[in-house]
Design a protein around this motif. Structure first.
Motif, mmCIF file in Angstrom:
data_model
loop_
_atom_site.group_PDB
_atom_site.id
_atom_site.type_symbol
_atom_site.label_atom_id
_atom_site.label_comp_id
_atom_site.label_asym_id
_atom_site.label_seq_id
_atom_site.Cartn_x
_atom_site.Cartn_y
_atom_site.Cartn_z
ATOM 1 N N CYS A 167 -2.294 86.506 84.114
ATOM 2 C CA CYS A 167 -2.541 85.969 82.772
ATOM 3 C C CYS A 167 -2.780 87.158 81.851
ATOM 4 O O CYS A 167 -2.163 87.291 80.803
ATOM 5 C CB CYS A 167 -3.777 85.063 82.779
ATOM 6 S SG CYS A 167 -4.374 84.673 81.122
ATOM 7 N N GLU A 183 2.961 87.990 75.670
ATOM 8 C CA GLU A 183 2.790 87.196 74.442
ATOM 9 C C GLU A 183 2.551 88.086 73.236
ATOM 10 O O GLU A 183 1.800 89.065 73.317
ATOM 11 C CB GLU A 183 1.597 86.235 74.607
ATOM 12 C CG GLU A 183 1.341 85.442 73.325
ATOM 13 C CD GLU A 183 0.286 84.351 73.453
ATOM 14 O OE1 GLU A 183 -0.167 84.066 74.576
ATOM 15 O OE2 GLU A 183 -0.089 83.795 72.400
ATOM 16 N N GLN A 229 6.755 86.157 74.610
ATOM 17 C CA GLN A 229 6.185 84.821 74.740
ATOM 18 C C GLN A 229 5.516 84.449 73.416
ATOM 19 O O GLN A 229 4.765 85.249 72.863
ATOM 20 C CB GLN A 229 5.167 84.872 75.875
ATOM 21 C CG GLN A 229 4.589 83.558 76.267
ATOM 22 C CD GLN A 229 3.688 83.730 77.502
ATOM 23 O OE1 GLN A 229 4.078 84.317 78.510
ATOM 24 N NE2 GLN A 229 2.477 83.225 77.405
ATOM 25 N N GLY A 280 2.883 81.851 72.179
ATOM 26 C CA GLY A 280 1.903 80.982 72.819
ATOM 27 C C GLY A 280 1.742 79.648 72.114
ATOM 28 O O GLY A 280 2.245 79.437 71.001
#
Ligand code: PEP
Ligand code: MN
Length: 351
Positions: free
Chosen positions: A102, A165, A184, A186
Protein backbone atom coordinates in the motif's frame (compact mmCIF):
# COMPACT_ATOMS: atom_id res chain seq x y z
CA UNK A 1 -14.15 10.06 -35.48
CA UNK A 2 -12.18 10.57 -38.69
CA UNK A 3 -10.67 7.52 -40.36
CA UNK A 4 -8.19 8.24 -43.18
CA UNK A 5 -7.63 5.96 -46.16
CA UNK A 6 -3.95 5.49 -45.32
CA UNK A 7 -2.87 4.29 -41.83
CA UNK A 8 -2.20 7.93 -40.84
CA UNK A 9 -2.57 11.49 -42.12
CA UNK A 10 0.45 13.35 -43.43
CA UNK A 11 1.46 16.54 -41.61
CA UNK A 12 -0.17 18.65 -44.34
CA UNK A 13 -3.41 16.65 -44.31
CA UNK A 14 -3.55 16.79 -40.53
CA UNK A 15 -3.23 20.58 -40.55
CA UNK A 16 -6.01 20.87 -43.11
CA UNK A 17 -8.35 18.69 -41.03
CA UNK A 18 -7.55 20.62 -37.85
CA UNK A 19 -8.22 23.96 -39.51
CA UNK A 20 -11.64 22.77 -40.74
CA UNK A 21 -12.83 21.39 -37.38
CA UNK A 22 -11.56 24.48 -35.54
CA UNK A 23 -13.87 26.63 -37.64
CA UNK A 24 -16.72 24.75 -35.94
CA UNK A 25 -15.28 25.02 -32.43
CA UNK A 26 -14.01 21.42 -32.36
CA UNK A 27 -10.60 19.91 -31.55
CA UNK A 28 -8.83 16.85 -32.92
CA UNK A 29 -7.58 14.18 -30.55
CA UNK A 30 -5.00 11.95 -32.23
CA UNK A 31 -5.11 8.33 -31.12
CA UNK A 32 -2.20 6.26 -32.29
CA UNK A 33 -3.05 2.58 -32.54
CA UNK A 34 -0.75 -0.31 -33.35
CA UNK A 35 -1.78 -0.45 -36.99
CA UNK A 36 -3.51 2.83 -37.70
CA UNK A 37 -4.08 6.27 -36.28
CA UNK A 38 -7.56 7.67 -35.87
CA UNK A 39 -8.63 11.23 -35.27
CA UNK A 40 -11.39 11.87 -32.76
CA UNK A 41 -13.36 15.07 -33.14
CA UNK A 42 -14.00 16.58 -29.72
CA UNK A 43 -16.92 18.97 -29.61
CA UNK A 44 -20.14 19.01 -31.61
CA UNK A 45 -19.12 16.51 -34.25
CA UNK A 46 -22.53 16.33 -35.91
CA UNK A 47 -22.29 19.71 -37.61
CA UNK A 48 -23.39 18.66 -41.13
CA UNK A 49 -21.34 21.18 -43.08
CA UNK A 50 -18.19 20.28 -41.17
CA UNK A 51 -18.79 16.55 -41.71
CA UNK A 52 -19.36 17.10 -45.43
CA UNK A 53 -16.23 19.19 -45.79
CA UNK A 54 -14.15 16.48 -44.12
CA UNK A 55 -15.78 13.74 -46.21
CA UNK A 56 -15.00 15.80 -49.30
CA UNK A 57 -11.25 15.41 -48.71
CA UNK A 58 -9.96 12.71 -51.02
CA UNK A 59 -7.71 11.16 -48.35
CA UNK A 60 -10.54 10.52 -45.87
CA UNK A 61 -12.24 7.13 -45.76
CA UNK A 62 -15.00 7.63 -43.16
CA UNK A 63 -16.42 10.02 -40.61
CA UNK A 64 -18.19 8.09 -37.83
CA UNK A 65 -20.19 10.19 -35.41
CA UNK A 66 -20.39 8.43 -32.04
CA UNK A 67 -23.87 8.55 -30.59
CA UNK A 68 -22.72 8.42 -26.99
CA UNK A 69 -21.59 10.82 -24.28
CA UNK A 70 -18.26 8.93 -24.37
CA UNK A 71 -16.75 9.57 -27.75
CA UNK A 72 -13.52 7.77 -26.91
CA UNK A 73 -14.33 5.26 -24.18
CA UNK A 74 -17.64 3.98 -25.57
CA UNK A 75 -17.74 0.32 -26.58
CA UNK A 76 -18.91 1.44 -30.04
CA UNK A 77 -16.21 4.07 -30.57
CA UNK A 78 -13.44 3.46 -33.10
CA UNK A 79 -11.19 3.04 -30.10
CA UNK A 80 -12.91 -0.23 -29.23
CA UNK A 81 -10.05 -1.88 -31.16
CA UNK A 82 -7.45 -0.05 -29.11
CA UNK A 83 -5.44 -2.26 -26.77
CA UNK A 84 -3.44 -1.27 -23.73
CA UNK A 85 -0.01 -2.85 -23.47
CA UNK A 86 1.97 -2.51 -20.23
CA UNK A 87 5.42 -4.01 -19.87
CA UNK A 88 4.83 -6.12 -22.97
CA UNK A 89 1.55 -7.58 -21.64
CA UNK A 90 -1.66 -6.80 -23.46
CA UNK A 91 -4.68 -6.24 -21.22
CA UNK A 92 -7.43 -8.69 -22.08
CA UNK A 93 -5.08 -11.39 -23.38
CA UNK A 94 -4.14 -12.76 -19.99
CA UNK A 95 -4.89 -11.71 -16.38
CA UNK A 96 -3.05 -8.56 -15.34
CA UNK A 97 -2.08 -8.60 -11.67
CA UNK A 98 -0.59 -5.58 -9.91
CA UNK A 99 0.79 -6.36 -6.44
CA UNK A 100 2.88 -4.68 -3.78
CA UNK A 101 2.78 -2.43 -0.74
CA UNK A 102 0.00 0.00 0.00
CA UNK A 103 2.70 2.37 1.18
CA UNK A 104 6.46 2.39 0.67
CA UNK A 105 8.27 2.92 3.96
CA UNK A 106 11.12 5.31 3.09
CA UNK A 107 12.96 4.20 6.26
CA UNK A 108 13.01 0.60 5.11
CA UNK A 109 13.67 0.43 1.36
CA UNK A 110 14.81 -3.20 1.52
CA UNK A 111 11.42 -4.34 2.69
CA UNK A 112 9.84 -2.91 -0.45
CA UNK A 113 12.54 -4.32 -2.69
CA UNK A 114 12.12 -7.74 -1.10
CA UNK A 115 8.37 -7.61 -1.76
CA UNK A 116 8.96 -6.39 -5.33
CA UNK A 117 11.13 -9.42 -6.14
CA UNK A 118 8.71 -11.76 -4.37
CA UNK A 119 5.62 -10.53 -6.24
CA UNK A 120 7.47 -10.83 -9.53
CA UNK A 121 8.39 -14.42 -8.61
CA UNK A 122 4.75 -15.06 -7.71
CA UNK A 123 3.77 -14.06 -11.24
CA UNK A 124 2.64 -10.43 -10.87
CA UNK A 125 2.57 -8.29 -14.02
CA UNK A 126 3.37 -5.01 -12.24
CA UNK A 127 4.39 -3.72 -8.82
CA UNK A 128 2.41 -1.24 -6.78
CA UNK A 129 3.91 1.05 -4.14
CA UNK A 130 2.39 4.17 -2.64
CA UNK A 131 4.87 7.06 -2.66
CA UNK A 132 2.30 9.69 -1.60
CA UNK A 133 -0.77 8.67 0.38
CA UNK A 134 -4.24 10.16 0.78
CA UNK A 135 -4.83 9.82 4.53
CA UNK A 136 -8.00 10.56 6.43
CA UNK A 137 -6.05 12.28 9.20
CA UNK A 138 -3.67 15.13 8.35
CA UNK A 139 -1.25 13.93 11.04
CA UNK A 140 -0.89 10.41 9.62
CA UNK A 141 2.12 9.60 7.40
CA UNK A 142 1.47 11.32 4.07
CA UNK A 143 4.17 9.62 2.02
CA UNK A 144 7.55 10.94 1.02
CA UNK A 145 9.20 12.12 -2.22
CA UNK A 146 12.16 9.89 -1.25
CA UNK A 147 10.07 6.79 -1.86
CA UNK A 148 10.02 7.49 -5.60
CA UNK A 149 13.65 6.42 -5.80
CA UNK A 150 12.80 3.15 -4.04
CA UNK A 151 9.92 2.51 -6.45
CA UNK A 152 12.15 3.11 -9.47
CA UNK A 153 14.87 0.90 -7.96
CA UNK A 154 12.25 -1.86 -7.79
CA UNK A 155 11.40 -1.30 -11.46
CA UNK A 156 15.05 -1.44 -12.46
CA UNK A 157 15.87 -4.49 -10.35
CA UNK A 158 12.85 -6.55 -11.39
CA UNK A 159 12.35 -5.26 -14.93
CA UNK A 160 8.57 -5.08 -14.51
CA UNK A 161 6.37 -1.95 -14.56
CA UNK A 162 5.45 0.06 -11.46
CA UNK A 163 2.28 1.79 -10.26
CA UNK A 164 1.82 4.67 -7.85
CA UNK A 165 -0.94 7.11 -6.92
CA UNK A 166 -0.69 10.79 -7.81
CA UNK A 167 -2.90 13.38 -6.19
CA UNK A 168 -1.72 16.69 -7.61
CA UNK A 169 0.27 18.23 -10.42
CA UNK A 170 3.59 18.21 -8.56
CA UNK A 171 3.31 14.48 -7.88
CA UNK A 172 2.17 13.88 -11.44
CA UNK A 173 5.20 15.65 -12.87
CA UNK A 174 7.62 13.84 -10.53
CA UNK A 175 6.09 10.45 -11.39
CA UNK A 176 6.11 11.03 -15.16
CA UNK A 177 9.70 12.29 -15.03
CA UNK A 178 10.82 9.34 -12.88
CA UNK A 179 9.41 6.76 -15.32
CA UNK A 180 6.39 5.38 -13.45
CA UNK A 181 4.42 3.13 -15.83
CA UNK A 182 0.95 3.22 -14.25
CA UNK A 183 -0.43 6.33 -12.60
CA UNK A 184 -3.12 5.53 -10.08
CA UNK A 185 -5.94 8.01 -9.51
CA UNK A 186 -7.37 7.22 -6.10
CA UNK A 187 -10.97 7.04 -4.97
CA UNK A 188 -10.71 10.51 -3.47
CA UNK A 189 -9.61 12.10 -6.76
CA UNK A 190 -11.67 10.11 -9.21
CA UNK A 191 -13.94 13.13 -9.69
CA UNK A 192 -11.16 15.73 -9.71
CA UNK A 193 -11.68 16.69 -13.32
CA UNK A 194 -8.82 19.19 -13.45
CA UNK A 195 -6.40 16.47 -12.32
CA UNK A 196 -7.87 13.95 -14.77
CA UNK A 197 -7.46 16.39 -17.67
CA UNK A 198 -3.91 17.24 -16.60
CA UNK A 199 -2.98 13.54 -16.42
CA UNK A 200 -4.34 13.02 -19.94
CA UNK A 201 -2.36 15.98 -21.24
CA UNK A 202 0.94 15.21 -19.51
CA UNK A 203 0.92 11.53 -20.47
CA UNK A 204 -0.30 11.91 -24.07
CA UNK A 205 2.10 10.08 -26.40
CA UNK A 206 3.97 8.54 -23.46
CA UNK A 207 4.01 4.84 -22.61
CA UNK A 208 2.11 5.53 -19.39
CA UNK A 209 -1.25 4.05 -18.40
CA UNK A 210 -3.75 5.25 -15.85
CA UNK A 211 -5.55 3.14 -13.26
CA UNK A 212 -8.69 5.09 -12.37
CA UNK A 213 -10.30 4.00 -9.11
CA UNK A 214 -14.04 4.27 -8.63
CA UNK A 215 -14.82 6.97 -6.10
CA UNK A 216 -16.48 5.85 -2.88
CA UNK A 217 -19.68 7.67 -3.68
CA UNK A 218 -19.83 7.06 -7.41
CA UNK A 219 -23.25 5.75 -8.30
CA UNK A 220 -24.08 5.57 -11.99
CA UNK A 221 -21.81 3.55 -14.25
CA UNK A 222 -21.81 6.50 -16.68
CA UNK A 223 -20.21 8.77 -14.08
CA UNK A 224 -17.27 6.37 -13.83
CA UNK A 225 -16.82 6.07 -17.60
CA UNK A 226 -17.15 9.84 -17.98
CA UNK A 227 -14.23 10.30 -15.57
CA UNK A 228 -12.13 8.01 -17.79
CA UNK A 229 -13.27 10.01 -20.81
CA UNK A 230 -11.68 13.12 -19.25
CA UNK A 231 -8.29 11.41 -19.26
CA UNK A 232 -8.73 10.11 -22.80
CA UNK A 233 -9.96 13.48 -24.06
CA UNK A 234 -6.93 15.06 -22.41
CA UNK A 235 -4.76 12.89 -24.67
CA UNK A 236 -4.26 9.44 -23.15
CA UNK A 237 -6.80 6.68 -23.86
CA UNK A 238 -4.80 4.08 -21.91
CA UNK A 239 -7.18 4.03 -18.95
CA UNK A 240 -8.13 1.04 -16.81
CA UNK A 241 -11.20 1.20 -14.59
CA UNK A 242 -10.81 0.03 -11.02
CA UNK A 243 -13.83 -0.74 -8.81
CA UNK A 244 -12.52 -0.65 -5.21
CA UNK A 245 -15.64 -0.73 -3.02
CA UNK A 246 -18.08 2.06 -2.33
CA UNK A 247 -19.74 3.76 0.64
CA UNK A 248 -21.74 3.17 2.74
CA UNK A 249 -19.70 0.26 3.96
CA UNK A 250 -21.01 -3.23 4.49
CA UNK A 251 -20.72 -4.41 8.10
CA UNK A 252 -17.45 -6.28 8.48
CA UNK A 253 -15.94 -5.01 5.23
CA UNK A 254 -14.02 -1.78 4.75
CA UNK A 255 -16.30 -0.69 1.90
CA UNK A 256 -19.21 -2.14 -0.02
CA UNK A 257 -17.69 -4.64 -2.46
CA UNK A 258 -18.48 -3.66 -6.06
CA UNK A 259 -16.68 -6.14 -8.32
CA UNK A 260 -20.15 -7.10 -9.57
CA UNK A 261 -20.29 -3.92 -11.67
CA UNK A 262 -17.60 -5.34 -13.97
CA UNK A 263 -20.01 -6.80 -16.57
CA UNK A 264 -22.03 -3.55 -16.53
CA UNK A 265 -18.90 -1.56 -17.33
CA UNK A 266 -17.98 -3.99 -20.07
CA UNK A 267 -21.36 -3.55 -21.74
CA UNK A 268 -20.64 0.14 -22.17
CA UNK A 269 -16.90 0.62 -22.51
CA UNK A 270 -13.94 -1.15 -24.05
CA UNK A 271 -11.71 0.00 -21.14
CA UNK A 272 -10.10 -2.88 -19.25
CA UNK A 273 -11.38 -3.45 -15.72
CA UNK A 274 -8.79 -4.11 -13.01
CA UNK A 275 -10.52 -4.62 -9.66
CA UNK A 276 -9.06 -3.71 -6.25
CA UNK A 277 -10.27 -6.30 -3.72
CA UNK A 278 -7.93 -5.00 -1.00
CA UNK A 279 -9.66 -1.68 -0.33
CA UNK A 280 -13.02 -3.24 -1.03
CA UNK A 281 -13.06 -5.86 1.74
CA UNK A 282 -10.16 -4.37 3.69
CA UNK A 283 -8.99 -7.54 5.45
CA UNK A 284 -6.27 -9.84 4.16
CA UNK A 285 -8.23 -13.01 4.88
CA UNK A 286 -11.10 -11.96 2.60
CA UNK A 287 -8.96 -10.63 -0.24
CA UNK A 288 -8.46 -13.90 -2.23
CA UNK A 289 -12.22 -14.59 -2.41
CA UNK A 290 -12.94 -11.03 -3.53
CA UNK A 291 -10.16 -11.19 -6.14
CA UNK A 292 -11.48 -14.51 -7.53
CA UNK A 293 -15.03 -13.12 -7.58
CA UNK A 294 -13.78 -10.14 -9.60
CA UNK A 295 -12.19 -12.46 -12.16
CA UNK A 296 -15.38 -14.55 -12.31
CA UNK A 297 -17.29 -11.35 -13.11
CA UNK A 298 -15.01 -10.81 -16.08
CA UNK A 299 -12.31 -8.49 -14.77
CA UNK A 300 -9.12 -8.19 -16.82
CA UNK A 301 -7.04 -8.21 -13.67
CA UNK A 302 -6.71 -7.20 -10.04
CA UNK A 303 -4.56 -4.89 -7.95
CA UNK A 304 -3.75 -6.52 -4.63
CA UNK A 305 -1.88 -5.07 -1.68
CA UNK A 306 0.87 -7.56 -0.93
CA UNK A 307 3.71 -7.37 1.59
CA UNK A 308 6.49 -9.80 2.48
CA UNK A 309 5.96 -9.02 6.19
CA UNK A 310 2.56 -7.34 6.59
CA UNK A 311 3.00 -6.75 10.32
CA UNK A 312 6.04 -4.56 9.55
CA UNK A 313 4.13 -2.54 6.98
CA UNK A 314 2.70 0.95 7.21
CA UNK A 315 -0.52 2.46 5.82
CA UNK A 316 -3.01 -0.30 5.03
CA UNK A 317 -0.42 -3.07 4.83
CA UNK A 318 -0.70 -4.59 8.33
CA UNK A 319 -4.44 -5.19 7.99
CA UNK A 320 -5.08 -5.88 4.33
CA UNK A 321 -1.87 -7.02 2.61
CA UNK A 322 -1.64 -10.66 1.64
CA UNK A 323 1.77 -12.35 1.54
CA UNK A 324 3.63 -13.29 -1.67
CA UNK A 325 2.90 -16.97 -0.89
CA UNK A 326 -0.84 -16.30 -0.91
CA UNK A 327 -0.41 -14.15 -4.02
CA UNK A 328 1.28 -17.00 -5.85
CA UNK A 329 -1.61 -19.36 -5.16
CA UNK A 330 -4.07 -16.61 -6.00
CA UNK A 331 -2.47 -16.00 -9.40
CA UNK A 332 -2.66 -19.73 -10.21
CA UNK A 333 -6.36 -19.71 -9.32
CA UNK A 334 -6.95 -16.45 -11.22
CA UNK A 335 -5.56 -18.16 -14.32
CA UNK A 336 -7.95 -21.08 -13.80
CA UNK A 337 -10.95 -18.75 -13.43
CA UNK A 338 -9.83 -16.92 -16.56
CA UNK A 339 -10.05 -20.18 -18.51
CA UNK A 340 -13.37 -21.16 -16.93
CA UNK A 341 -14.91 -17.80 -17.76
CA UNK A 342 -13.59 -17.95 -21.32
CA UNK A 343 -15.23 -21.32 -21.75
CA UNK A 344 -18.60 -19.61 -21.18
CA UNK A 345 -17.98 -17.35 -24.16
CA UNK A 346 -18.11 -20.45 -26.32
CA UNK A 347 -21.56 -21.54 -25.11
CA UNK A 348 -23.28 -18.31 -24.12
CA UNK A 349 -23.33 -14.62 -24.86
CA UNK A 350 -21.34 -13.26 -21.96
CA UNK A 351 -19.43 -10.02 -21.62
C1 PEP B 1 -4.50 2.73 -2.27
O1 PEP B 1 -4.53 2.13 -3.35
O2 PEP B 1 -3.65 2.52 -1.38
C2 PEP B 1 -5.57 3.71 -1.98
C3 PEP B 1 -5.42 4.72 -1.16
O3 PEP B 1 -6.68 3.41 -2.67
P1 PEP B 1 -8.10 4.19 -2.76
O4 PEP B 1 -7.84 5.46 -3.51
O5 PEP B 1 -8.95 3.22 -3.53
O6 PEP B 1 -8.59 4.42 -1.36
MN1 MN C 1 -3.94 1.17 0.53
Amino acid sequence: MIIPKEPRLTEKQYKEVVSIVEEYGCKIQVIEGHHRTIYAVLGEERETIMVNRILGLDYIDRFDAVDSPFKLMDIHSELAHHRIVIGGRMLGEQPFVIAGHCTIDPKNPNLFLETAHAVKEAGASAIRGGVWKPRTMPYSFQGDDQSMKILIDAKEQTGIPVDTEVMDQHQLEVAVEAGVDILQVGARNALNYSLLKKIGELTADKPISVLLKRSMGMGPINEFIAAAEYIAAGGNPDVMLCPRGTAPTMDGYRNHPDEAITPLLKEKTWAPVVVDPSHSVGRAKFVPSAALAAMAYGADGVIVETHCQPSKGIGDDPKQSITPEVLQKLITDINSIWEIRRSYNKVAQTV
